[in-house]
Design an enzyme around this catalytic site. Structure first.
Site, short mmCIF file in Angstrom:
data_model
loop_
_atom_site.label_atom_id
_atom_site.label_comp_id
_atom_site.label_asym_id
_atom_site.label_seq_id
_atom_site.Cartn_x
_atom_site.Cartn_y
_atom_site.Cartn_z
N CYS A 120 3.65 -8.73 43.39
CA CYS A 120 2.23 -8.76 42.99
C CYS A 120 1.44 -7.74 43.81
O CYS A 120 0.33 -7.40 43.45
CB CYS A 120 1.60 -10.11 43.26
SG CYS A 120 2.16 -11.45 42.22
N HIS A 128 6.91 -2.60 28.20
CA HIS A 128 7.38 -3.67 27.31
C HIS A 128 6.24 -4.11 26.39
O HIS A 128 5.16 -3.54 26.43
CB HIS A 128 8.00 -4.82 28.10
CG HIS A 128 7.07 -5.49 29.07
ND1 HIS A 128 5.97 -6.23 28.69
CD2 HIS A 128 7.09 -5.53 30.43
CE1 HIS A 128 5.36 -6.69 29.75
NE2 HIS A 128 6.00 -6.28 30.82
N CYS A 179 6.13 -17.20 44.98
CA CYS A 179 5.11 -16.65 44.10
C CYS A 179 5.19 -17.38 42.76
O CYS A 179 6.25 -17.39 42.13
CB CYS A 179 5.34 -15.15 43.87
SG CYS A 179 4.27 -14.50 42.57
N LYS A 232 9.43 -8.64 32.39
CA LYS A 232 10.65 -7.96 32.77
C LYS A 232 11.41 -8.78 33.81
O LYS A 232 12.62 -8.97 33.71
CB LYS A 232 10.29 -6.59 33.36
CG LYS A 232 11.48 -5.74 33.74
CD LYS A 232 12.04 -5.03 32.53
CE LYS A 232 13.23 -4.17 32.93
NZ LYS A 232 14.00 -3.77 31.76
N HIS A 286 2.60 -4.54 27.63
CA HIS A 286 1.80 -3.32 27.81
C HIS A 286 1.28 -2.81 26.46
O HIS A 286 0.13 -2.42 26.33
CB HIS A 286 2.64 -2.21 28.45
CG HIS A 286 3.27 -2.59 29.75
ND1 HIS A 286 4.63 -2.65 29.92
CD2 HIS A 286 2.72 -2.94 30.94
CE1 HIS A 286 4.89 -3.01 31.17
NE2 HIS A 286 3.76 -3.20 31.81
N CYS A 345 3.24 -11.46 48.38
CA CYS A 345 4.24 -11.20 47.33
C CYS A 345 4.33 -9.69 47.12
O CYS A 345 3.37 -9.07 46.66
CB CYS A 345 3.88 -11.86 46.01
SG CYS A 345 5.04 -11.40 44.68
N LYS A 365 6.89 -16.72 29.19
CA LYS A 365 6.08 -15.53 29.33
C LYS A 365 6.99 -14.31 29.19
O LYS A 365 8.10 -14.30 29.70
CB LYS A 365 5.41 -15.50 30.71
CG LYS A 365 4.49 -14.30 30.87
CD LYS A 365 4.12 -14.06 32.33
CE LYS A 365 3.47 -12.69 32.46
NZ LYS A 365 3.38 -12.20 33.82
N HIS A 382 6.18 -14.64 40.03
CA HIS A 382 7.51 -14.02 40.09
C HIS A 382 8.62 -14.96 40.51
O HIS A 382 9.79 -14.61 40.44
CB HIS A 382 7.46 -12.81 41.03
CG HIS A 382 6.59 -11.71 40.52
ND1 HIS A 382 5.34 -11.46 41.00
CD2 HIS A 382 6.81 -10.83 39.51
CE1 HIS A 382 4.81 -10.45 40.33
NE2 HIS A 382 5.66 -10.05 39.42
#
Ligand SMILES: [Zn+2]
Length: 505
Positions: free
Chosen positions: A128, A17, A143, A303, A20, A125, A300, A146
């Site tokens: 993570c 995405h 988390c 995904k 990256h 997690c 943020k 997440h």
């Protein structure tokens, strides 16, 4: 001079995405810039493929972790030409050559007395692939990244004696205040270190998808240790029959996002110290690109939070260079900042199409119309010489500090200066008056040379556009020692140029 820049390696459990693309384009801008300066450059990116999240996802899909990793790594490999980055190698941590090198380094850490066996219990997690300390827990043992409930895990692990590196790490931050930039991130890392370092799990015994611990084959290395070492291992096998470690280690710059600060700014230097390997020169921690939703609230880009902007769609419609430009123009590199299709559209039209694209097409068109396509071989306008004075040095200095946005700002001031110069000199007026032919020569020559100079400097940001425009100016050399305004003679025959930033269909 050697310049070795790395991106984070991307976890294969997700699709590529904008986040990256963002880290990778930043590294590419710096790699291309340093190549322009005639330096020996190595630019590394790749994929992080081990660990529980990949093993779990593979199980859910009924395929082997290897099959899942192969399929997803391919999507990241395909991203690189798509965003036009010039990486010298793409590392995959499932590569047996990486694994062998990780085992060598970790065996050294073991032999140096920095590991022991113990039992670990904590909040874990799986997304993570990390245990959370009490201070890192979100509300209700979730988390914070997440926003999922964490699992209480207990298992026999090998431990890394991170606690014994507290003092050496504090000394590192005192001796090398630029080790982590920006300063706020260094302070964050230092606060974590001063808060007291606990030993960390080095291995997992419940999963098998990873690099085997050479002194205890029932265990695989905790995915973070295997992943961090990519920066070091890649140099040993990126070129067949050659070991580039001597030439490029220690790395000049690791570019990473702020979510993986702890691993890079605390664990990584400790691990290298434990293995007697030199530390990298610098780590640059960048912020997030935040998506603005319709209400103006920023999120943020992630995904797992389901608000991904598809960079492929932007590139399909407006071109790769427009995406590359926008990301670093809109958000000051290093900080968090909002991106949206609305501000993208404004910058595309106002800055790329009007300010830069029009400057290029007008300059070339006027040179063809008034001087048969030959840039007059006269001196450039002294007024512009003053305005361009020192620009190349400024850009180099800013990019030496990875100030990617500030350097772009300085270049863009000159793009705007050239637009004002068109209005001030009004070549179409000069062309009507035969007695002012010498002034017209100077104006056309100065515009062509100014355009060339800014375009050489813009090459790292927009390589495709720069290539087209420099070809039309018959001045394709992008070496930095010829970038300065006035450093190339006039007399070139200019060619035709399609609109650089056309209105999308
Ligand atoms: Zn998490």
């Amino acid at each position: 001079m050697a310049f070795y820049v790395t991106t984070p390696i991307y976890y294969v459990n997700a699709a590529p995405h904008l986040g990256h693309a963002y880290s990778t384009i930043a590294a590419d801008i710096l790699a291309r810039h340093h190549r322009q300066r005639g330096e020996e450059v190595f630019f590394l990116t790749g994929t992080d493929e081990h660990g529980e999240p990949v093993a779990q996802a593979a199980e859910r899909e009924g395929v082997s972790p290897r099959e899942l990793a192969d399929r997803n790594a391919e999507r990241f490999q395909a991203l690189m030409p798509r965003i036009n980055v010039s990486n010298d190698f793409f590392i995959r941590t499932s590569d047996p050559r990486h694994k062998a090198r990780v085992q060598d380094v970790m065996q050294r850490v073991h032999d140096n007395g920095h590991v022991y066996k113990g039992v670990y219990e904590g909040w874990y997690c799986p997304r993570c692939a990390d245990f959370k300390t009490d201070s890192e827990l979100g509300p209700g043992n979730t988390c914070p990244i997440h926003q999922i409930p964490l699992e209480r895990e207990r298992e026999e692990n090998w431990f890394f004696r991170l606690s014994t590196f507290q003092e050496p790490l504090e000394r590192l931050y005192a001796d090398r205040p630029e080790f982590v930039r920006p300063r706020s991130r260094a302070n964050e890392a230092l606060a974590f270190i001063r808060g007291g370092l606990q030993d960390v799990s080095l291995s997992r015994s419940k999963i098998s998808w990873g690099v085997e611990v050479p002194w205890d084959r029932e265990h695989v290395f905790y995915v973070w240790f295997d992943a961090l070492l990519n920066y070091y291992t890649a140099l040993s096998f990126a070129r067949d029959g050659q070991d580039l470690t001597e030439r490029f280690w220690p790395a000049t710059l690791h570019i990473i996002g702020k979510d993986i600060l702890k691993f890079h700014a605390v664990f990584w230097p400790a691990l290298l110290l434990a293995a007697d390997i030199d530390l990298p020169q610098q780590e640059l921690i960048h912020g997030y690109l935040l998506m603005r939703d319709a209400s103006g609230t920023e999120h943020k880009m992630s995904k797992s939070l389901g608000n991904v902007l598809d960079p492929f769609e932007v590139m399909d419609t407006f071109g790769t260079d427009a995406l590359r430009y926008y990301c670093f123009r809109e958000v000051s590199f290093g900080q968090d900042g909002g991106v949206s299709t609305a501000t993208f559209g404004e910058r595309y039209e106002t800055e790329l199409a009007n300010e830069y694209g029009n400057l290029a097409s007008r300059t070339l068109a006027m040179t063809r119309r008034y001087r048969d396509g030959v840039v007059p071989d006269v001196d450039v306008d002294p007024a512009l010489v003053t305005d361009f004075e020192g620009l190349v040095g400024e850009v180099c200095e800013l990019l030496d500090n990875a100030e990617v946005t500030q350097a772009l700002d300085r270049i863009w001031l000159r793009v705007r200066r050239l637009n004002r110069y068109v209005e001030e000199t009004a070549p179409w007026q000069l062309a009507k008056d035969g007695s002012r032919a010498a002034e017209l020569d100077v104006a056309l020559r100065s515009l062509a040379e100014g355009l060339r100079s800014v375009t050489v400097l813009l090459h790292p940001y927009m390589p495709e556009t720069a290539g087209k425009l420099l070809a039309a100016l018959a001045a394709e050399d992008v070496a930095m020692d010829g970038a300065a305004f006035g450093s190339r003679p006039g007399g070139a025959s200019v060619g035709a140029l399609e609109p650089l930033f056309p209105k999308p269909q």
